[in-house]
Design an enzyme around this catalytic site. Structure first.
Site, PDB file in Angstrom:
ATOM      1  N   PRO A  14      63.558  -4.154 -69.750  1.00  0.00           N
ATOM      2  CG  PRO A  14      64.013  -5.969 -69.931  1.00  0.00           C
ATOM      3  CD  PRO A  14      62.559  -4.682 -69.683  1.00  0.00           C
ATOM      4  CG  ASP A  37      69.731   6.501 -70.494  1.00  0.00           C
ATOM      5  OD1 ASP A  37      69.866   7.967 -70.928  1.00  0.00           O
ATOM      6  OD2 ASP A  37      69.058   6.749 -70.381  1.00  0.00           O
ATOM      7  CE  LYS A  59      75.294   9.609 -68.519  1.00  0.00           C
ATOM      8  NZ  LYS A  59      74.204   9.419 -68.107  1.00  0.00           N
ATOM      9  CG  ASP A  92      62.225   1.757 -61.594  1.00  0.00           C
ATOM     10  OD1 ASP A  92      61.511   1.059 -62.258  1.00  0.00           O
ATOM     11  OD2 ASP A  92      62.847   2.067 -61.711  1.00  0.00           O
ATOM     12  CB  THR A 120      64.681  -3.486 -62.961  1.00  0.00           C
ATOM     13  OG1 THR A 120      66.282  -2.862 -62.579  1.00  0.00           O
ATOM     14  CG2 THR A 120      64.895  -4.714 -61.465  1.00  0.00           C
ATOM     15  CB  ALA A 121      68.030  -5.576 -66.596  1.00  0.00           C
ATOM     16  CG  MET A 173      76.472  -1.243 -66.295  1.00  0.00           C
ATOM     17  SD  MET A 173      75.728   0.393 -65.356  1.00  0.00           S
ATOM     18  CE  MET A 173      75.291  -0.078 -63.968  1.00  0.00           C
ATOM     19  N   GLY A 202      68.285  -9.405 -73.029  1.00  0.00           N
ATOM     20  CA  GLY A 202      67.239 -10.088 -72.139  1.00  0.00           C
ATOM     21  C   GLY A 202      66.163  -9.438 -72.231  1.00  0.00           C
TER      22      GLY A 202
END
Length: 255
Positions: A14, A37, A59, A92, A120-121, A173, A202
């Site tokens: 994150p 990204d 994106k 991830d 992963t967040a 999202m 985070g």
């Protein structure tokens, strides 16, 4: 580790570089080219070697600087030039990261690829916020969902499966679709006073953690000007720790 002409799909987590795996760090230090990204932090980008070429393909919702097909082809083209290609992705690669699509394309083009998991967040950011995703006698399951709106502006989800009071629900999202999320969860049977939290950026030094309940989330977004990237966490686990206790949790105070 790397050999010439292959790709590593690396999860950067994150944002906090301390959360990188050792394997991710090794691939980062060997890269000839990094295709990265929007959610990869500056601190992690700073770890790349000085000779590494950096290509941004980030994106935003409804704003894809490089379409996914273009990203896939970039990976193949650079690997065919016998480069050590680092595909650096926030979180991830296989959790809402389209890493599976990229791996399929690489393998179809006979390009070897490594997949390096990242935090992963939903897991990392909630931990930094002092919110356990599961907790005995409070939450016995957890569901990760993307809140991206469809092209027609709808959010077609199995809402009735998300009404269990002992289930934590985390939306990625979902800021723009929050009015739909709150309305549909309440209509499906989730209580309007269910504890909820917004976590913006985070694990970063300037992270924001805003707590309320399902019925007040939309107003909190407006009041605190919450923007993506943000997580929405819904469930009784949000109030596991009192705010006065959180400063004594090591990974929070250390950040």
């Amino acid at each position: 580790m790397f050999t010439k002409g292959e790709v590593a799909l690396v999860g950067a987590g994150p944002g906090d570089p301390d959360l990188l795996t050792l394997q991710a760090f090794r691939f980062i230090k060997q890269a000839d080219v990094a295709i990265y990204d929007r959610l990869v932090s500056e601190e992690i980008m700073a770890l790349l070697p000085s000779h590494c070429e950096k290509i941004y393909v980030g994106k935003k919702q409804a704003d894809h600087r490089v379409p996914q097909d273009g990203i896939n082809q970039l990976l193949v083209d650079h690997a065919k030039q016998n480069k050590k290609v680092l595909r650096l992705k926030g979180g991830d690669p296989f959790v809402f990261g389209r890493g599976g699509e990229e791996a399929q394309f690489l393998l179809a083009n006979k390009i070897a690829c490594h997949v390096v998991p990242g935090m992963t967040a939903a897991s990392a950011c909630t931990s930094y916020a002092g919110i356990p995703l599961t907790h005995r006698k409070v939450a016995r399951s957890c569901t990760f969902i993307t809140g991206n709106l469809q092209d027609n502006g709808a959010l077609d989800l199995p809402w009735q499966t998300l009404n269990d009071a002992e289930q934590t629900v985390v939306f990625y999202m979902g800021i723009k679709s929050l009015p739909i999320i709150a309305k549909q969860l309440i209509a499906a049977g989730r209580k309007s006073n269910t504890p909820a939290a917004l976590i913006r950026k985070g694990s970063h030094k300037d992270q924001q953690i805003i707590k309320g309940c399902l019925a007040t989330l939309e107003a909190l977004v407006v009041k605190h000007n919450i923007k993506p990237p943000s997580l929405i966490v819904i469930g009784d686990v949000v109030n596991t720790f009192a705010d006065s206790q959180l400063k004594n949790i090591g990974y929070l105070s250390a950040n």
